[in-house]
Write a protein that holds these residues in place. Sequence first.
Motif, short mmCIF file in Angstrom:
data_model
loop_
_atom_site.label_atom_id
_atom_site.label_comp_id
_atom_site.label_asym_id
_atom_site.label_seq_id
_atom_site.Cartn_x
_atom_site.Cartn_y
_atom_site.Cartn_z
N ASN A 184 -44.87 57.43 -54.96
CA ASN A 184 -44.61 58.06 -53.68
C ASN A 184 -44.69 59.56 -53.92
OD1 ASN A 184 -42.19 58.70 -54.95
ND2 ASN A 184 -40.97 57.26 -53.76
N SER A 185 -44.45 60.38 -52.90
CA SER A 185 -44.68 61.82 -53.08
C SER A 185 -43.74 62.42 -54.12
CB SER A 185 -44.51 62.55 -51.74
OG SER A 185 -43.20 62.40 -51.23
N ARG A 186 -42.52 61.93 -54.19
CA ARG A 186 -41.56 62.49 -55.16
C ARG A 186 -42.00 62.22 -56.59
NH1 ARG A 186 -36.29 64.02 -54.44
NH2 ARG A 186 -36.32 63.16 -52.33
N SER A 187 -42.38 60.98 -56.89
CA SER A 187 -42.81 60.65 -58.25
C SER A 187 -44.13 61.34 -58.58
CB SER A 187 -42.94 59.14 -58.42
OG SER A 187 -43.97 58.62 -57.61
N PHE A 188 -44.99 61.51 -57.57
CA PHE A 188 -46.26 62.20 -57.81
C PHE A 188 -46.05 63.66 -58.18
CE2 PHE A 188 -49.74 64.79 -55.95
CZ PHE A 188 -50.72 64.46 -56.87
N LEU A 189 -45.17 64.34 -57.47
CA LEU A 189 -44.90 65.75 -57.79
C LEU A 189 -44.29 65.88 -59.18
CD1 LEU A 189 -43.62 66.99 -54.33
CD2 LEU A 189 -45.73 67.69 -55.48
N GLU A 190 -43.48 64.91 -59.58
CA GLU A 190 -42.93 64.91 -60.93
C GLU A 190 -44.05 64.69 -61.96
OE1 GLU A 190 -39.99 65.09 -63.97
OE2 GLU A 190 -40.17 65.86 -61.92
N GLU A 191 -45.00 63.83 -61.63
CA GLU A 191 -46.16 63.62 -62.52
C GLU A 191 -46.98 64.90 -62.66
OE1 GLU A 191 -48.89 61.01 -64.71
OE2 GLU A 191 -47.17 60.26 -63.58
N VAL A 192 -47.16 65.62 -61.54
CA VAL A 192 -47.88 66.89 -61.58
C VAL A 192 -47.15 67.88 -62.49
CG1 VAL A 192 -48.59 68.90 -60.23
CG2 VAL A 192 -48.95 66.60 -59.33
N ARG A 193 -45.83 67.94 -62.36
CA ARG A 193 -45.04 68.86 -63.19
C ARG A 193 -45.23 68.54 -64.68
NH1 ARG A 193 -40.70 69.02 -66.20
NH2 ARG A 193 -40.25 66.81 -65.89
N LYS A 194 -45.14 67.26 -65.04
CA LYS A 194 -45.26 66.88 -66.44
C LYS A 194 -46.67 67.11 -66.97
CE LYS A 194 -41.60 63.37 -66.39
NZ LYS A 194 -41.30 61.92 -66.50
N CYS A 195 -47.65 66.90 -66.10
CA CYS A 195 -49.04 67.06 -66.53
C CYS A 195 -49.41 68.52 -66.72
CB CYS A 195 -49.97 66.41 -65.50
SG CYS A 195 -51.72 66.54 -65.91
N MET A 196 -48.97 69.37 -65.77
CA MET A 196 -49.41 70.76 -65.78
C MET A 196 -48.45 71.69 -66.51
SD MET A 196 -52.22 70.37 -64.32
CE MET A 196 -52.68 72.11 -64.28
N SER A 197 -47.15 71.46 -66.35
CA SER A 197 -46.14 72.34 -66.97
C SER A 197 -45.01 71.50 -67.52
CB SER A 197 -45.60 73.34 -65.94
OG SER A 197 -46.62 74.13 -65.39
N PRO A 198 -45.23 70.80 -68.65
CA PRO A 198 -44.19 69.92 -69.18
C PRO A 198 -42.90 70.65 -69.54
CG PRO A 198 -46.00 70.21 -70.76
CD PRO A 198 -46.45 70.79 -69.46
N ASP A 199 -42.97 71.96 -69.77
CA ASP A 199 -41.77 72.72 -70.10
C ASP A 199 -41.01 73.19 -68.86
OD1 ASP A 199 -42.37 72.48 -72.79
OD2 ASP A 199 -43.57 74.32 -72.80
N LEU A 200 -41.62 73.01 -67.68
CA LEU A 200 -40.97 73.42 -66.44
C LEU A 200 -39.84 72.45 -66.12
CD1 LEU A 200 -41.21 75.46 -64.04
CD2 LEU A 200 -42.53 73.70 -62.87
N VAL A 201 -38.64 72.97 -65.89
CA VAL A 201 -37.49 72.12 -65.61
C VAL A 201 -37.71 71.39 -64.29
CG1 VAL A 201 -35.01 72.08 -65.18
CG2 VAL A 201 -35.97 73.65 -66.88
N SER A 202 -37.40 70.09 -64.28
CA SER A 202 -37.51 69.33 -63.04
C SER A 202 -36.43 69.79 -62.07
CB SER A 202 -37.32 67.83 -63.33
OG SER A 202 -37.41 67.08 -62.15
N ILE A 203 -36.84 70.11 -60.83
CA ILE A 203 -35.87 70.59 -59.84
C ILE A 203 -35.69 69.52 -58.77
CG2 ILE A 203 -36.37 73.02 -60.18
CD1 ILE A 203 -38.08 72.95 -57.68
#
Length: 580
Positions: free
Chosen positions: A547-566
């Motif tokens: 869903n959109s929430r899990s997709f945005l988390e996937e984008v975060r991990k793919c592009m900026s794995p060091d970026l803290v999940s908000i």
Amino acid sequence: MNVVAAIKAYIIRMVEEAGPGMKVLLMDKETTAVVSVAFAQSELLQKEVYLFEHLGVGSRDSMQHLRAICFLRPTQDNVDLLCRELQHPKYGAYVIYLSNVLSQQLVKQLAEADEQEAVREIKELYADYVALSPHFFTLNMDTCAQAGNWSREALSRATLGLTAVLLSLKKCPVIRYVQSSSMAEQLAQGVKQMISKDAALFDFRKTDVPPLLLILDRRDDAVTPLLNQWTYQAMVHELLGIQNKRVELPPASDSARSSTDVVLSADHDDFFANNMYLNFGEIGTNIKQLMDEFQQRSKSHEKLESISDMKAFVETYPAFRKMSGAVAKHVGLVGELSRIVAARKLLDIGAVEQELACQNDHTAALQGVKRILGKAGDLEAAHLLCLYSLRYQRHPSGDLSGLLDVWQKEALGAAQTRRDHPSWQCDHFRKLVNNIVGYGGGRGGEVLPNKDPISFTKQFLKGLKGVENIYTQHQPALSDTLDQLVKGKLRESTYPFLGSTTLRERPQDIVVFVVGGVTYAESLAVYNLNRTTPGVRIVLGGTTVHNSRSFLEEVRKCMSPDLVSIPLKNQQRNRPRLQR
């Protein structure tokens, strides 16, 4: 091709080969999902499986009168746990089934641990995936990429899961992949190597037209997971979340302290089977019809004046009780969906999302996003800003920075009363939105490119055929890809064949796998294509179902794995409780 039937056949085979008598089913976390999605517990109880246990979790009593069916993934951790189990066996005999190919090294390790000769058999069954519907499966992987590349563990898991799908369907396919994705090519190579390594396993009866495996990448369509959904199954997943066919409903009132788990299974729920692909407006009408039918049946049971009345009541009571449960479940679900749609202004937001995805008017889009940002929670704001970024990343009048400033002003204004959204969260939110261009917009052109008016109008009019309302205008990119594929027009330069083997005929049996995850909207597209295209059978799967929430988390991990999940908050202030 039916992945649900394939998984069910494997599980039935396990139970029947274990022989008559009382049995215990010993599983791990992943195989528990495989079994629970395919069968209800009551169905397995009818097959004399009376106990369900997790390997290595908690202490278990010794029950030598039971035969253990071990259904596990062939991992080193599971083999280690099983070896400890066999050193002190708690059951009379063990029949071990592995959900994929088991290496000789692990077979030797199990043989050495079985000093009491409790193991009767070790077999391989290729049920290393979760079958959600006959044409749809997932590997339930949390993430598959870091910094845009496979991790070793994720690539191995995807390769094993995809080869298990092929083996369970008895297909040895020709392989194509999207040329712009190195991850798709790596997975294609991994599957090809598995087929070459275990050629005997893939020695199936030849067909006139070989089956086809098409490997795609989520990054080629970052738009579909960002849109609010308006068909029943997809909407439930977007707003509430579906995990292995289970949905967690929030408490019905302030007095209720706990949430309720409900099961959405087309195999055991006639209303869901008939309505899962219908839009939200039709669901409301059908819920009313279900309620009216239930009330009529209730009235017919009020008067029991004769023996024949009592007999009829007893005979129809199981069906009446099942219907009562379905009514309570779906009224609760639809009521919660309606509350969320109203509280989060999703009708207004959804219209703007569709305009961003399907129209070509930058001025109207910019004004629409600015107007709606004040109403949007964090998650919906992320939808809008990411869609705008993908659509107008190179437009000369694009103003993503200005829109982010509008959102930040709204967010920090609300934070004064809520005491959240510190400045670092705003910075991280900006990075998340900007990351979407690198994820989905930098792959040889814009995801939603600015076309000339004539070509855009042709595409728009084509897309409007069969559209029921403004909220379902957008069609996943997968629809067009598969349409071109079944017509034999899919460009070989964009989707090359792996190796020297090619396919000149139009494919009939097609397995599509999306690296980075699939959506229920794409499942619906494949369902409709199977229904309307005689002679073509398509199965769709992916690393996960987004869903959109899990997709945005996937984008975060793919592009900026060091970026803290908000946390992307989507609650409105003073959120009301659902009254049912």
